[in-house]
Design an enzyme around this catalytic site. Structure first.
Site, PDB file in Angstrom:
ATOM      1  N   HIS A  21      34.681  36.234  41.245  1.00 19.58           N
ATOM      2  CA  HIS A  21      36.136  35.414  40.358  1.00 19.58           C
ATOM      3  C   HIS A  21      35.656  33.844  40.238  1.00 19.58           C
ATOM      4  O   HIS A  21      35.560  32.815  41.241  1.00 19.58           O
ATOM      5  CB  HIS A  21      36.949  35.945  40.342  1.00 19.58           C
ATOM      6  N   ASP A  56      39.390  31.830  39.154  1.00 24.40           N
ATOM      7  CA  ASP A  56      40.481  32.281  39.480  1.00 24.40           C
ATOM      8  C   ASP A  56      40.849  32.198  37.316  1.00 24.40           C
ATOM      9  O   ASP A  56      41.301  31.316  36.769  1.00 24.40           O
ATOM     10  CB  ASP A  56      41.386  30.827  39.945  1.00 24.40           C
ATOM     11  N   HIS A  89      34.093  32.450  43.462  1.00 21.77           N
ATOM     12  CA  HIS A  89      34.816  32.640  45.044  1.00 21.77           C
ATOM     13  C   HIS A  89      34.996  34.337  44.978  1.00 21.77           C
ATOM     14  O   HIS A  89      34.848  34.955  44.412  1.00 21.77           O
ATOM     15  CB  HIS A  89      35.741  32.025  45.278  1.00 21.77           C
ATOM     16  N   ARG A 131      48.541  29.656  47.811  1.00 17.57           N
ATOM     17  CA  ARG A 131      47.493  28.850  46.619  1.00 17.57           C
ATOM     18  C   ARG A 131      48.602  28.518  46.223  1.00 17.57           C
ATOM     19  O   ARG A 131      49.356  28.802  45.591  1.00 17.57           O
ATOM     20  CB  ARG A 131      46.564  30.150  46.296  1.00 17.57           C
TER      21      ARG A 131
HETATM   22  C1  OGA Z   1      41.755  32.946  45.936  1.00 16.16           C
HETATM   23  C2  OGA Z   1      41.291  33.346  46.201  1.00 16.16           C
HETATM   24  C3  OGA Z   1      40.212  34.291  48.301  1.00 16.16           C
HETATM   25  C4  OGA Z   1      39.998  34.274  49.792  1.00 16.16           C
HETATM   26  O1  OGA Z   1      43.487  32.709  47.029  1.00 16.16           O
HETATM   27  O2  OGA Z   1      42.132  32.803  45.181  1.00 16.16           O
HETATM   28  O3  OGA Z   1      40.109  34.079  45.662  1.00 16.16           O
HETATM   29  O4  OGA Z   1      39.490  34.518  50.925  1.00 16.16           O
HETATM   30  N1  OGA Z   1      41.462  34.124  48.151  1.00 16.16           N
HETATM   31  O5  OGA Z   1      41.325  34.438  50.355  1.00 16.16           O
HETATM   32 MN    MN Z   2      40.669  33.529  43.150  1.00 18.74          MN
END
Ligand code: OGA
Ligand code: MN
Length: 288
Positions: free
Chosen positions: A104, A106, A264, A279
């Site tokens: 995805h 974000d 990601h 995050r």
């Molecule tokens: C995010 C996500 C992936 C992870 O923080 O947006 O998708 O590896 N994280 O934690």
């Molecule tokens: Mn993410």
């Protein structure tokens, strides 16, 4: 000391940035250099950082307003700018098993999706739990002429709820994932939006493929099955090995990724270990 960058892959996708302490306030020149580096490299990795919540928020704000995520159950109560992804629950937030374990970008389901996100590894497992990143500039550049013709000038439909329903229908292992427990108000805050399938990065001027497995549910003016088949093809193309970077987390890592030119995906790890990530998400503009 001025910042310096060192490539972490054979290409210019992903650089490690050194000579900067993210807990300190930064001058305009440094921020401008980081902003340019983000557009060029898509992923900036900072090692051995130590950040309070306030410091992570302050550093992130250098790049724009911060997003307050609509799924509020993962926001730090005192600092709603911070989303906590933790398998044990931390900072007053309930645990989440494997948030983000699908390809995805974000919050692509918003009309103005975020420019980028900063993920801070507070506590990470000794192995596994890597985050995979796909280079969407590279994905566009290497599309066949046939696929380029199919997607140029077209728009795709992005929806958070579409993902919720598709995943629930097709993969029962997600049934217990509490990220899907949205109340009605939350559901209404996620109407589908249209974004160009090929977007132009506002800073680098480069074209990037902008669809993702998680939130892109169809293609405008295309039959549903044909749209889904084309999206699947694009996702397979974009997640081929040469376009990927796998980030192996060390505690204190901060990864700042560009949501306009990457996707990601979280990977699995042994849940006996704690994984806690913070995050912050920087607001962006309407894709074009
Ligand atoms: C995010 C996500 C992936 C992870 O923080 O947006 O998708 O590896 N994280 O934690
Ligand atoms: Mn993410």
């Amino acid at each position: 000391m001025p910042i310096s960058t060192k490539p972490l892959t054979g290409s210019d996708f992903v650089v490690e940035v050194s000579g900067i302490d993210l807990s300190e306030s930064q001058d305009a020149e440094t921020i401008a250099a980081l902003r340019t580096a983000l557009g060029k490299h898509s992923i900036l990795v900072f090692r051995q950082q130590s950040l309070t919540n306030e410091q992570q928020i302050a550093f992130s704000r250098n790049f724009g307003e911060l997003e307050i995520h609509l799924v509020r159950q993962y926001l730090m109560p005192e600092h709603p700018e911070i989303i906590v992804l933790s398998n044990v629950g931390a900072g007053g937030v309930k645990p989440t098993a494997n948030g983000g374990a699908y390809w995805h970008s974000d919050i692509s389901y918003r009309a103005k999706p975020p420019l980028g996100s900063l993920l801070y590894g507070v506590e990470v497992p000794p192995e596994g739990g890597n985050t995979l990143f796909a280079n969407m500039y590279g994905a566009y550049d290497t599309l066949s002429d046939d696929l380029k013709n199919k997607v140029d000038g077209r728009k795709a439909v992005h929806s958070y709820l579409g993902r919720f329903m598709a995943m629930r229908d097709r993969d029962t292992s997600h049934k217990g994932e509490d990220k899907f427990e949205l109340d009605e108000e939350q559901q209404e805050s996620f109407p589908p939006v249209l974004h160009p399938i090929v977007r132009t990065h506002p800073e680098s001027g480069r074209k990037a493929l902008y669809v993702n497995d998680g939130f892109t549910i169809g293609i405008e003016d295309m039959d549903e099955d044909d749209g889904k088949a084309l999206l699947r093809k694009l996702n397979i193309h974009a997640t081929r090995d040469p376009l990927l970077y796998s980030h192996a987390w060390q505690p204190g890592d901060v990864v700042f990724w560009d949501n306009r030119s990457t996707m990601h995906c979280a990977t699995s790890y042994d849940p006996v270990h704690t994984r806690t990530m913070h995050r912050t998400t920087i607001q962006g503009d309407t894709p074009y």
